[in-house]
Design a protein around this motif. Sequence first.
Motif, PDB file in Angstrom:
ATOM      1  N   ARG A  66       0.812  -1.213   0.000  1.00  0.00           N
ATOM      2  CA  ARG A  66       0.000   0.000   0.000  1.00  0.00           C
ATOM      3  C   ARG A  66       0.850   1.270   0.000  1.00  0.00           C
ATOM      4  N   ASN A 124       1.656   2.533  -3.773  1.00  0.00           N
ATOM      5  CA  ASN A 124       0.795   3.497  -4.477  1.00  0.00           C
ATOM      6  C   ASN A 124       0.285   4.573  -3.529  1.00  0.00           C
ATOM      7  N   LEU A 170      -1.391   4.464  -0.846  1.00  0.00           N
ATOM      8  CA  LEU A 170      -2.621   4.356  -0.064  1.00  0.00           C
ATOM      9  C   LEU A 170      -2.234   4.509   1.397  1.00  0.00           C
ATOM     10  N   ILE A 208      -0.355  12.465  -7.467  1.00  0.00           N
ATOM     11  CA  ILE A 208      -0.480  11.053  -7.075  1.00  0.00           C
ATOM     12  C   ILE A 208      -1.515  10.325  -7.927  1.00  0.00           C
ATOM     13  N   ASN A 209      -2.540  11.046  -8.379  1.00  0.00           N
ATOM     14  CA  ASN A 209      -3.539  10.384  -9.223  1.00  0.00           C
ATOM     15  C   ASN A 209      -2.937   9.938 -10.554  1.00  0.00           C
ATOM     16  N   ARG A 213      -0.995   6.782  -9.738  1.00  0.00           N
ATOM     17  CA  ARG A 213      -1.852   5.610  -9.474  1.00  0.00           C
ATOM     18  C   ARG A 213      -2.497   5.054 -10.734  1.00  0.00           C
ATOM     19  N   ARG A 214      -2.726   5.935 -11.689  1.00  0.00           N
ATOM     20  CA  ARG A 214      -3.239   5.508 -12.982  1.00  0.00           C
ATOM     21  C   ARG A 214      -2.407   4.376 -13.560  1.00  0.00           C
ATOM     22  N   MET A 222      -4.280  -2.060  -8.643  1.00  0.00           N
ATOM     23  CA  MET A 222      -4.275  -2.755  -7.356  1.00  0.00           C
ATOM     24  C   MET A 222      -5.478  -3.672  -7.248  1.00  0.00           C
ATOM     25  N   PHE A 280      -7.494  -6.152  -4.453  1.00  0.00           N
ATOM     26  CA  PHE A 280      -7.608  -6.282  -3.005  1.00  0.00           C
ATOM     27  C   PHE A 280      -8.144  -7.659  -2.610  1.00  0.00           C
ATOM     28  N   ASN A 313     -13.517  -5.357  -3.352  1.00  0.00           N
ATOM     29  CA  ASN A 313     -13.905  -3.944  -3.369  1.00  0.00           C
ATOM     30  C   ASN A 313     -14.514  -3.494  -4.691  1.00  0.00           C
ATOM     31  N   LEU A 314     -15.359  -4.336  -5.260  1.00  0.00           N
ATOM     32  CA  LEU A 314     -16.090  -3.882  -6.447  1.00  0.00           C
ATOM     33  C   LEU A 314     -17.137  -2.857  -6.018  1.00  0.00           C
ATOM     34  N   ALA A 341     -13.113   4.136 -14.264  1.00  0.00           N
ATOM     35  CA  ALA A 341     -11.847   4.883 -14.311  1.00  0.00           C
ATOM     36  C   ALA A 341     -11.435   5.191 -15.749  1.00  0.00           C
ATOM     37  N   HIS A 380     -13.574   8.316 -16.357  1.00  0.00           N
ATOM     38  CA  HIS A 380     -13.408   9.497 -15.510  1.00  0.00           C
ATOM     39  C   HIS A 380     -11.961   9.781 -15.114  1.00  0.00           C
ATOM     40  N   VAL A 381     -11.078   8.826 -15.353  1.00  0.00           N
ATOM     41  CA  VAL A 381      -9.657   9.097 -15.085  1.00  0.00           C
ATOM     42  C   VAL A 381      -8.917   9.298 -16.404  1.00  0.00           C
ATOM     43  N   ARG A 398     -10.727  -4.619 -13.914  1.00  0.00           N
ATOM     44  CA  ARG A 398     -10.763  -3.189 -13.604  1.00  0.00           C
ATOM     45  C   ARG A 398      -9.350  -2.618 -13.528  1.00  0.00           C
TER      46      ARG A 398
END
Lengths: 226, 246
Positions: free
Chosen positions: B49, B52, B54, B76-77, B80-81, B85, B87, B91-92, B105, B108-109, B153
């Motif tokens: 963690r 990236n 977190l 940082i964004n 992270r792109r 990661m 989990f 964490n869907l 993402a 929107h990313v 994802r």
Amino acid sequence: MDGLDGFIFSFFNLRVMVEYLPDIAAGFLLTVVLAVLVVISGLAAGLSLAVLRSFGVRPLNWLIIFTVDLFRALPSLVIIMLLFFGLPTAGISMSGFTATWLSLTLVLMSFSEEIFWAGITAVQKGQWEAARSTGLGYLGTLRLVVLPQAIRMTIPPLTNRAISITKGTALGSVVGVSEILGSAQSAMAFSSNPSPLTLGAIAYLILFVPMIGLGRWIEARFAWRR
Amino acid sequence: MADSIISARAIWKSFGELSVLKGIDLEVAEKELVFVIGPSGSGKSTLLRCLNRLEEPDSGSIRMDGTEILEKKVDINAVRRRIGMVFQSFNLYPHMSALGNVTLALRHVLGLPRDAAEARALAALERVGLADRVSHMPGQLSGGQQQRVAIARAIAMEPRVVLFDEPTSALDPELVGSVLQVMRDLRESGMTMVVVSHEMAFARAAADRVVFMADGEKLEEGPPASIFGNPRHERTQAFIRQIERH
Ligand SMILES: Nc1ncnc2c1ncn2[C@@H]1O[C@H](COP(=O)(O)OP(=O)(O)OP(=O)(O)O)[C@@H](O)[C@H]1O
Ligand SMILES: [Mg+2]
């Protein structure tokens, strides 16, 4: 006149009812307008405060918590009277309609902020982490991932709260707003007969019975969970 | 190492009084699969963690493709792109379909238009064997399928490296295989991966390098054959003996 006739004459006097029906109908419309405005502005303000609170700026959060606790503690009628009768002494005066709208908005804002906030904090930390790990920013994560889940959880309590706050529109009658109760009261004064109150009660039933039904339906509809 | 994607140096991290990472170094080369093992609480997740951010390391340096990512002014964004990661608990996003989870993402990313995002998401879901589940909601999928959506994802972003934190530990035993198969395919396709896991058979078969951690330190590292076959440290030996018994 015996008892029953007297009762009917007082509460179900057709002549009086017909005469004042247009007034009550106008009051009905005003109540609906007031209620819609309160629900929209109260929920929007509550959501905005909850979002602000999520930024975690200490002094700001103290202010938010103080504000919402204040408006949750005060009876709505007291807030209305303070705004309508109290503020003019400080040079700010507003119509009874505005005072009622603003008071109920502040109260709904405060209750709904707490509900939205509970919803936001109930979303698992892993949801934030998953979204942030893809490079999505804080606001994007809040808007696209966290709020949709938070709002979904909060719809049943919000519906109930919104219904109960719209009943508060009747308090406007105290400061001269001719909503249902206000127009029924003046009609009663003019006609010296309480039948308009009966009409008013019927108008409230027409308005709120469907809303309560809607509330039940929403509650059942959103009572899913995984 | 010139071709390092990630080069972490002297990473320190504590939670209050508890020192969790004590000056860890970790190099990850292009197309490498690095396996991190170690007893519970040794700091494996925390290390991952930190990569990236977190978790924010207290000190140290992490270079990604030569850029220091621990600097304050780093976006940082944007970093992270390029680091996926996965989990343990998937964490869907429960309110979105499998496809929605993958496109979020991308749209929107990365700012892809809907069509392009969906095409790319479909390709990713196909890669993890879920082409026929795209419109299912997470709650309608098995754990193994959910984890594969989570992998889709991550890889749909076409990251430089994917971090896996115990991707199979929340799964029923019969579902583990499908996820490991996807990871094996990813590895074949040249994806760089850092995997924290207790799947020792998978480590033996697929890892390029195994890192053994204990108490916030890296005790030893090397190719799986030597870490499993001939561990130097007593603690590594004990750990491997204990794991193999299960
Ligand atoms: N956010 C946190 N706050 C406080 N302590 C934490 C936090 N995250 C981790 N820790 C502690 O740090 C230590 C290392 O945790 P970490 O999750 O990195 O271990 P791990 O090697 O991944 O263990 P496991 O195999 O059980 O997942 C543990 O003692 C844990 O309790
Ligand atoms: Mg862990």
